[in-house]
Write a protein that holds these residues in place. Structure first.
Motif, short mmCIF file in Angstrom:
data_model
loop_
_atom_site.label_atom_id
_atom_site.label_comp_id
_atom_site.label_asym_id
_atom_site.label_seq_id
_atom_site.Cartn_x
_atom_site.Cartn_y
_atom_site.Cartn_z
N GLU A 106 11.09 -14.53 36.66
CA GLU A 106 12.19 -14.46 37.63
C GLU A 106 11.71 -13.96 38.99
O GLU A 106 12.22 -14.38 40.02
CB GLU A 106 13.31 -13.59 37.07
N GLN A 107 10.72 -13.08 38.98
CA GLN A 107 10.17 -12.57 40.24
C GLN A 107 9.25 -13.58 40.91
O GLN A 107 9.08 -13.56 42.12
CB GLN A 107 9.42 -11.26 40.00
N PRO A 152 8.99 -17.51 40.33
CA PRO A 152 9.34 -18.77 39.67
C PRO A 152 8.23 -19.82 39.70
O PRO A 152 8.24 -20.74 38.88
CB PRO A 152 10.57 -19.26 40.44
N SER A 153 7.27 -19.68 40.59
CA SER A 153 6.18 -20.66 40.64
C SER A 153 5.32 -20.62 39.38
O SER A 153 4.56 -21.55 39.12
CB SER A 153 5.32 -20.43 41.88
N LEU A 154 5.44 -19.55 38.58
CA LEU A 154 4.71 -19.47 37.32
C LEU A 154 5.29 -20.39 36.25
O LEU A 154 4.62 -20.72 35.28
CB LEU A 154 4.72 -18.02 36.79
N LEU A 155 6.54 -20.78 36.43
CA LEU A 155 7.22 -21.63 35.45
C LEU A 155 6.88 -23.10 35.65
O LEU A 155 6.73 -23.55 36.79
CB LEU A 155 8.74 -21.48 35.59
N PRO A 156 6.79 -23.86 34.55
CA PRO A 156 6.71 -25.32 34.70
C PRO A 156 7.96 -25.80 35.44
O PRO A 156 9.04 -25.23 35.28
CB PRO A 156 6.68 -25.84 33.26
N SER A 157 7.83 -26.84 36.22
CA SER A 157 8.93 -27.28 37.09
C SER A 157 10.20 -27.67 36.34
O SER A 157 11.29 -27.60 36.89
CB SER A 157 8.47 -28.43 37.98
N ASN A 158 10.10 -28.04 35.09
CA ASN A 158 11.28 -28.50 34.37
C ASN A 158 11.88 -27.44 33.45
O ASN A 158 12.78 -27.74 32.68
CB ASN A 158 10.94 -29.76 33.56
N SER A 196 13.51 -23.37 33.08
CA SER A 196 14.00 -22.16 33.74
C SER A 196 13.58 -20.94 32.93
O SER A 196 13.17 -21.06 31.76
CB SER A 196 15.53 -22.20 33.83
N SER A 197 13.70 -19.76 33.52
CA SER A 197 13.37 -18.54 32.78
C SER A 197 14.32 -18.37 31.60
O SER A 197 13.93 -17.87 30.55
CB SER A 197 13.39 -17.32 33.70
#
Length: 169
Positions: free
Chosen positions: A39-40, A42-48, A50-51
């Motif tokens: 959440e801090q 979001p670029s760590l997440l795969p684009s498709n 959500s946390s």
């Protein structure tokens, strides 16, 4: 890099170890930390994903881990399932969180500290300083218990299955 950061005023090196890491680690706290990181940043997440989706997937994996023993099935209620890559990642997140908290809030932290999974190596002034930090880090959490190994009389200390020898020059 770590060795270059050592201060001669902190000549006492001790290794810390987390006792029974995978079976004692609170996976819910580790999940909360991981989700907070996503959440801090979001670029760590795969684009498709959500946390929230990641939280749901992790919870599903943790809530649906079973083992068989003597023909009976049991759910894993404490710690993480052995052999699961998720357990390793969440445990590492939890250990790093507790160590970071200890290093940032300790009234007298080690001069240098590094870790790999459940093993840490710290530079302290003396044995009492190392013992004091151990007591402090153990006071921060109920799920993880750190132990401390003091150097042998010749100054060597085991860390990551390697015996570290002090430089006598």
């Amino acid at each position: 890099r770590f060795l270059a950061s050592l201060n001669p005023s902190y000549p006492y090196h001790s290794s810390l170890d987390v006792q029974s890491l995978y079976t004692s680690c609170d996976m819910r706290l580790a999940t909360k930390s991981a989700i907070s990181s996503f959440e801090q940043n979001p670029s760590l997440l795969p684009s498709n994903l959500s946390s929230s989706t990641i939280r749901t997937l992790i919870s599903f994996c943790l809530d649906n881990s079973y083992l068989e023993f003597n023909g009976s099935f049991y759910s894993q209620d404490v710690g993480g399932p052995m052999g699961s890559p998720l357990t390793v990642q969440l445990a590492e997140i939890r250990v790093a969180e507790v160590e970071d908290l200890a290093l940032s809030t300790s009234p007298d932290p080690p001069n240098s500290y590094c870790h790999f999974v459940d093993d840490g190596l710290g530079s302290f002034r003396d044995r009492q300083h190392a013992d004091s930090f151990l007591n402090f880090i153990n006071s921060l959490t109920d799920d993880l218990t750190f132990t401390l190994e003091h150097p042998s009389p010749d100054g060597t200390i085991p860390f990551l299955d390697v015996l570290i020898h002090p430089d006598k020059s």
